[in-house]
Design an enzyme around this catalytic site. Structure first.
Site, PDB file in Angstrom:
ATOM      1  N   HIS A  16       1.458   4.509  -8.190  1.00  0.00           N
ATOM      2  CA  HIS A  16       0.133   3.948  -7.930  1.00  0.00           C
ATOM      3  C   HIS A  16       0.223   2.514  -7.409  1.00  0.00           C
ATOM      4  O   HIS A  16       0.768   1.653  -8.101  1.00  0.00           O
ATOM      5  CB  HIS A  16      -0.666   3.999  -9.240  1.00  0.00           C
ATOM      6  CG  HIS A  16      -2.093   3.616  -9.105  1.00  0.00           C
ATOM      7  ND1 HIS A  16      -2.824   3.121 -10.149  1.00  0.00           N
ATOM      8  CD2 HIS A  16      -2.948   3.662  -8.047  1.00  0.00           C
ATOM      9  CE1 HIS A  16      -4.057   2.890  -9.754  1.00  0.00           C
ATOM     10  NE2 HIS A  16      -4.166   3.201  -8.479  1.00  0.00           N
ATOM     11  N   ARG A  17      -0.300   2.278  -6.229  1.00  0.00           N
ATOM     12  CA  ARG A  17      -0.222   0.962  -5.557  1.00  0.00           C
ATOM     13  C   ARG A  17       1.239   0.506  -5.498  1.00  0.00           C
ATOM     14  O   ARG A  17       1.554  -0.647  -5.752  1.00  0.00           O
ATOM     15  CB  ARG A  17      -1.093  -0.080  -6.260  1.00  0.00           C
ATOM     16  CG  ARG A  17      -2.548   0.357  -6.445  1.00  0.00           C
ATOM     17  CD  ARG A  17      -3.412  -0.694  -7.106  1.00  0.00           C
ATOM     18  NE  ARG A  17      -4.631  -0.112  -7.657  1.00  0.00           N
ATOM     19  CZ  ARG A  17      -5.455  -0.746  -8.487  1.00  0.00           C
ATOM     20  NH1 ARG A  17      -5.206  -1.988  -8.851  1.00  0.00           N
ATOM     21  NH2 ARG A  17      -6.530  -0.135  -8.956  1.00  0.00           N
ATOM     22  N   GLU A  43       1.323   5.671  -3.461  1.00  0.00           N
ATOM     23  CA  GLU A  43      -0.089   5.560  -3.127  1.00  0.00           C
ATOM     24  C   GLU A  43      -0.322   4.096  -2.774  1.00  0.00           C
ATOM     25  O   GLU A  43       0.259   3.203  -3.410  1.00  0.00           O
ATOM     26  CB  GLU A  43      -0.934   5.959  -4.347  1.00  0.00           C
ATOM     27  CG  GLU A  43      -2.428   6.039  -4.097  1.00  0.00           C
ATOM     28  CD  GLU A  43      -3.199   4.758  -4.364  1.00  0.00           C
ATOM     29  OE1 GLU A  43      -4.400   4.728  -4.057  1.00  0.00           O
ATOM     30  OE2 GLU A  43      -2.619   3.777  -4.863  1.00  0.00           O
ATOM     31  N   ASP A  45      -3.402   1.197  -0.717  1.00  0.00           N
ATOM     32  CA  ASP A  45      -4.781   0.995  -0.273  1.00  0.00           C
ATOM     33  C   ASP A  45      -4.772   0.199   1.025  1.00  0.00           C
ATOM     34  O   ASP A  45      -4.008  -0.769   1.139  1.00  0.00           O
ATOM     35  CB  ASP A  45      -5.553   0.223  -1.344  1.00  0.00           C
ATOM     36  CG  ASP A  45      -5.461   0.915  -2.699  1.00  0.00           C
ATOM     37  OD1 ASP A  45      -6.156   1.916  -2.898  1.00  0.00           O
ATOM     38  OD2 ASP A  45      -4.657   0.460  -3.544  1.00  0.00           O
ATOM     39  N   HIS A  58      -5.570  -3.678  -2.450  1.00  0.00           N
ATOM     40  CA  HIS A  58      -6.564  -2.893  -3.171  1.00  0.00           C
ATOM     41  C   HIS A  58      -7.957  -3.506  -3.128  1.00  0.00           C
ATOM     42  O   HIS A  58      -8.900  -2.903  -2.640  1.00  0.00           O
ATOM     43  CB  HIS A  58      -6.128  -2.694  -4.628  1.00  0.00           C
ATOM     44  CG  HIS A  58      -7.107  -1.898  -5.433  1.00  0.00           C
ATOM     45  ND1 HIS A  58      -8.170  -2.477  -6.101  1.00  0.00           N
ATOM     46  CD2 HIS A  58      -7.200  -0.573  -5.659  1.00  0.00           C
ATOM     47  CE1 HIS A  58      -8.867  -1.534  -6.707  1.00  0.00           C
ATOM     48  NE2 HIS A  58      -8.299  -0.365  -6.457  1.00  0.00           N
ATOM     49  N   GLU A 117      -5.006   5.379   0.814  1.00  0.00           N
ATOM     50  CA  GLU A 117      -6.422   5.350   0.440  1.00  0.00           C
ATOM     51  C   GLU A 117      -7.174   4.368   1.328  1.00  0.00           C
ATOM     52  O   GLU A 117      -6.871   3.165   1.349  1.00  0.00           O
ATOM     53  CB  GLU A 117      -6.608   4.962  -1.038  1.00  0.00           C
ATOM     54  CG  GLU A 117      -8.094   5.026  -1.367  1.00  0.00           C
ATOM     55  CD  GLU A 117      -8.476   4.560  -2.756  1.00  0.00           C
ATOM     56  OE1 GLU A 117      -7.615   4.457  -3.648  1.00  0.00           O
ATOM     57  OE2 GLU A 117      -9.683   4.283  -2.920  1.00  0.00           O
ATOM     58  N   LYS A 119      -9.923   2.020   1.887  1.00  0.00           N
ATOM     59  CA  LYS A 119     -10.861   1.253   1.047  1.00  0.00           C
ATOM     60  C   LYS A 119     -12.045   0.827   1.917  1.00  0.00           C
ATOM     61  O   LYS A 119     -11.971  -0.196   2.607  1.00  0.00           O
ATOM     62  CB  LYS A 119     -10.141   0.021   0.473  1.00  0.00           C
ATOM     63  CG  LYS A 119      -9.287   0.341  -0.730  1.00  0.00           C
ATOM     64  CD  LYS A 119     -10.112   0.726  -1.943  1.00  0.00           C
ATOM     65  CE  LYS A 119      -9.265   0.935  -3.193  1.00  0.00           C
ATOM     66  NZ  LYS A 119      -9.782   1.938  -4.108  1.00  0.00           N
ATOM     67  N   ASP A 237       1.020   4.686 -12.996  1.00  0.00           N
ATOM     68  CA  ASP A 237       1.201   3.234 -12.915  1.00  0.00           C
ATOM     69  C   ASP A 237       2.639   2.810 -13.167  1.00  0.00           C
ATOM     70  O   ASP A 237       3.123   1.846 -12.574  1.00  0.00           O
ATOM     71  CB  ASP A 237       0.312   2.533 -13.954  1.00  0.00           C
ATOM     72  CG  ASP A 237      -1.160   2.584 -13.581  1.00  0.00           C
ATOM     73  OD1 ASP A 237      -1.469   2.901 -12.415  1.00  0.00           O
ATOM     74  OD2 ASP A 237      -1.998   2.300 -14.460  1.00  0.00           O
TER      75      ASP A 237
HETATM   76  O1  G3P Z   1      -5.299   7.510  -5.921  1.00  0.00           O
HETATM   77  C1  G3P Z   1      -6.583   7.088  -6.183  1.00  0.00           C
HETATM   78  C2  G3P Z   1      -6.647   5.820  -6.937  1.00  0.00           C
HETATM   79  O2  G3P Z   1      -5.750   4.892  -6.432  1.00  0.00           O
HETATM   80  C3  G3P Z   1      -8.051   5.302  -6.887  1.00  0.00           C
HETATM   81  O3  G3P Z   1      -8.247   4.202  -7.692  1.00  0.00           O
HETATM   82  O4  G3P Z   1      -8.952   1.889  -7.859  1.00  0.00           O
HETATM   83  O5  G3P Z   1      -6.579   2.446  -8.013  1.00  0.00           O
HETATM   84  O6  G3P Z   1      -7.717   2.572  -5.845  1.00  0.00           O
HETATM   85  P1  G3P Z   1      -7.855   2.716  -7.324  1.00  0.00           P
HETATM   86 CA    CA Z   2      -5.953   3.413  -4.572  1.00  0.00          CA
END
Ligand code: G3P
Ligand code: CA
Length: 246
Positions: A16-17, A43, A45, A58, A117, A119, A237
């Protein structure tokens, strides 16, 4: 409906990120940690600078993860590059910059998948989906990428400009017939908040040959629960939780 990606015979693990637990999110050090931990993909953003560069960050506001202020989209790429995107996480990351999407694609090993993703709220970025698709193609990544967004109009755009790139709607709700959402956008699957990854629902989605990726997997317990529920992948995470899985 899109072809299924060739997934391993176990849940697919996204960082994640990058890997937000161990390095400043959405920066090259965070992506390096994902590589070191042999995750299947990252993943990240994306947003657009005022002069049209696709940047990986993000928040649309700069304050939390940089020493800048205000909206990212008001800055040129050169202005964005003057900011420190690492010190907030730890002094050892001082001087880390917000990376461009192109730099991340260049940096990651070819084998790694990228979950992009878009944004697009509260500020919308006209042209962002097209630029993302073009960069994925240019860097030979179109076959190992997924375009996602909470702004589902982005999925319609993605289908129009790059039908070959996998896409999936993001959502955080319990839908009555979730597969209809995937079918509407010709998506390969659904990216669902972990709270709504429920065994019966997953089974019904999988019966339509759609994949279910769980996001908001913020603990080992949540990870175990979504695996039990039958998720085909998850975005976590902390990459250490995936030891023994990947
Ligand atoms: O994979 C989706 C997730 O990343 C969405 O939440 O806020 O971390 O971008 P967020
Ligand atoms: Ca995201």
């Amino acid at each position: 409906m899109q072809p299924r990606p060739v997934y391993p015979s176990r849940p697919f693990v996204w960082g994640h990120r990058g890997t937000r637990a161990l390095a400043p999110e959405n920066t090259l050090p965070a992506f390096d940690v994902a590589v070191t931990h042999r995750l299947d993909g990252v993943e990240l953003d994306v947003q657009l600078t005022a002069d049209g560069v696709v940047a990986v960050m993000h928040d649309q506001e700069l304050e939390r993860t940089t020493d800048g202020r205000g909206w990212l989209g008001a800055l040129t790429w050169e202005e964005l590059q003057r900011l420190d995107a690492g010190s907030w996480f730890g002094p050892q990351f001082a001087g880390t910059r917000v990376p461009s999407f192109a730099a991340v694609l260049e940096h990651l090993p070819a084998s790694m998948w990228v979950n992009v993703e878009i944004k697009n709220a509260p500020h919308a970025y006209p042209g962002l989906v097209e630029k993302v698709a073009a960069l994925l193609r240019e860097h030979g990544r179109a076959g190992r990428a997924v375009i996602t967004s909470f702004d589902h109009t982005c999925l319609a755009q993605a289908r129009a400009v790059a039908p070959e790139i996998l896409r999936a709607p993001l959502y955080a709700a319990r839908l009555e017939e979730p597969w209809l959402l995937a079918e509407r956008y010709g998506a390969y699957g659904l990216h669902v908040h972990s709270d709504y990854v429920l065994p019966g629902d997953v089974q019904a989605i999988r019966a339509r040959d759609l994949m279910v990726n769980a996001w908001a997997v913020g603990s080992r317990e949540t990870m175990r629960r979504v695996i039990e529920a039958g998720a085909t992948g998850f975005t976590l995470d902390d990459p250490r939780w995936a030891e023994g899985i990947v």
